[in-house]
Design a protein around this motif. Structure first.
Motif, PDB file in Angstrom:
ATOM      1  N   THR A   3       0.835  -1.190   0.000  1.00  0.00           N
ATOM      2  CA  THR A   3       0.000   0.000   0.000  1.00  0.00           C
ATOM      3  C   THR A   3       0.876   1.247   0.000  1.00  0.00           C
ATOM      4  O   THR A   3       2.091   1.160   0.157  1.00  0.00           O
ATOM      5  CB  THR A   3      -0.962  -0.011   1.210  1.00  0.00           C
ATOM      6  N   GLU A   4       0.263   2.401  -0.143  1.00  0.00           N
ATOM      7  CA  GLU A   4       1.009   3.655  -0.125  1.00  0.00           C
ATOM      8  C   GLU A   4       1.614   3.887   1.257  1.00  0.00           C
ATOM      9  O   GLU A   4       1.124   3.370   2.259  1.00  0.00           O
ATOM     10  CB  GLU A   4       0.098   4.817  -0.521  1.00  0.00           C
ATOM     11  N   LYS A  14       1.765   6.317   3.488  1.00  0.00           N
ATOM     12  CA  LYS A  14       0.938   6.855   4.567  1.00  0.00           C
ATOM     13  C   LYS A  14       0.035   5.765   5.151  1.00  0.00           C
ATOM     14  O   LYS A  14      -0.132   5.656   6.367  1.00  0.00           O
ATOM     15  CB  LYS A  14       0.110   8.025   4.062  1.00  0.00           C
ATOM     16  N   ASN A  15      -0.532   4.941   4.287  1.00  0.00           N
ATOM     17  CA  ASN A  15      -1.406   3.872   4.735  1.00  0.00           C
ATOM     18  C   ASN A  15      -0.628   2.771   5.449  1.00  0.00           C
ATOM     19  O   ASN A  15      -1.138   2.137   6.364  1.00  0.00           O
ATOM     20  CB  ASN A  15      -2.192   3.309   3.545  1.00  0.00           C
ATOM     21  N   HIS A  40      -0.515   3.388   9.185  1.00  0.00           N
ATOM     22  CA  HIS A  40      -1.771   3.066   9.865  1.00  0.00           C
ATOM     23  C   HIS A  40      -1.947   1.550  10.023  1.00  0.00           C
ATOM     24  O   HIS A  40      -2.307   1.069  11.107  1.00  0.00           O
ATOM     25  CB  HIS A  40      -2.971   3.640   9.103  1.00  0.00           C
ATOM     26  N   ARG A  72      -9.756   0.278   6.581  1.00  0.00           N
ATOM     27  CA  ARG A  72      -8.631   1.217   6.642  1.00  0.00           C
ATOM     28  C   ARG A  72      -7.703   1.195   5.436  1.00  0.00           C
ATOM     29  O   ARG A  72      -6.826   2.039   5.312  1.00  0.00           O
ATOM     30  CB  ARG A  72      -7.783   0.934   7.883  1.00  0.00           C
ATOM     31  N   ARG A  73      -7.868   0.247   4.556  1.00  0.00           N
ATOM     32  CA  ARG A  73      -6.911   0.132   3.449  1.00  0.00           C
ATOM     33  C   ARG A  73      -7.090   1.275   2.448  1.00  0.00           C
ATOM     34  O   ARG A  73      -8.196   1.762   2.243  1.00  0.00           O
ATOM     35  CB  ARG A  73      -7.028  -1.218   2.756  1.00  0.00           C
ATOM     36  N   ALA A  74      -5.977   1.650   1.839  1.00  0.00           N
ATOM     37  CA  ALA A  74      -6.018   2.676   0.795  1.00  0.00           C
ATOM     38  C   ALA A  74      -6.669   2.083  -0.452  1.00  0.00           C
ATOM     39  O   ALA A  74      -6.724   0.867  -0.639  1.00  0.00           O
ATOM     40  CB  ALA A  74      -4.609   3.160   0.487  1.00  0.00           C
ATOM     41  N   GLU A  75      -7.133   2.947  -1.331  1.00  0.00           N
ATOM     42  CA  GLU A  75      -7.900   2.531  -2.508  1.00  0.00           C
ATOM     43  C   GLU A  75      -7.187   1.502  -3.381  1.00  0.00           C
ATOM     44  O   GLU A  75      -7.759   0.519  -3.799  1.00  0.00           O
ATOM     45  CB  GLU A  75      -8.268   3.748  -3.349  1.00  0.00           C
ATOM     46  N   ASN A  76      -5.928   1.718  -3.683  1.00  0.00           N
ATOM     47  CA  ASN A  76      -5.208   0.805  -4.583  1.00  0.00           C
ATOM     48  C   ASN A  76      -4.280  -0.162  -3.860  1.00  0.00           C
ATOM     49  O   ASN A  76      -3.323  -0.651  -4.439  1.00  0.00           O
ATOM     50  CB  ASN A  76      -4.413   1.612  -5.612  1.00  0.00           C
ATOM     51  N   SER A  77      -4.566  -0.437  -2.601  1.00  0.00           N
ATOM     52  CA  SER A  77      -3.709  -1.340  -1.841  1.00  0.00           C
ATOM     53  C   SER A  77      -4.096  -2.799  -2.090  1.00  0.00           C
ATOM     54  O   SER A  77      -5.162  -3.096  -2.614  1.00  0.00           O
ATOM     55  CB  SER A  77      -3.802  -1.011  -0.351  1.00  0.00           C
TER      56      SER A  77
END
Length: 86
Positions: free
Chosen positions: A9-10, A12-13, A16, A52-57
């Protein structure tokens, strides 16, 4: 049950997800966590990760009844340490 969770994931994510997963599992390396949890805890972990996951994770969760079914071999230095082993 014994679980292994791997995510991509990105940055920042990552922070978290890392913080959350350390509450339940042993941090093995970068985006890899493993450990023994109850089935209820595993269901809760998956629910929170989905939320909580980012969109493209991309997150992969492996589960098995116990850690006796897994052969684990490590090469090189461990990053996770033993400070958060359950």
């Amino acid at each position: 049950m014994f679980v292994i969770i791997v995510y991509d994931t990105e940055r920042k994510n990552c922070v978290h997800l890392h913080k959350y997963l350390k509450k339940y599992l042993h941090w093995n390396q970068n985006s890899v966590f493993e450990g023994t949890v109850t089935k209820a805890q595993f269901m809760e972990i998956k629910k929170v990760l989905e939320k909580r996951r980012a969109e493209n994770s991309h997150i992969i969760a492996y589960s098995m009844e116990n850690d006796k079914l897994v052969t684990k071999e490590e090469l090189g230095d461990s990053k996770g340490g033993a400070d958060n082993v359950l």
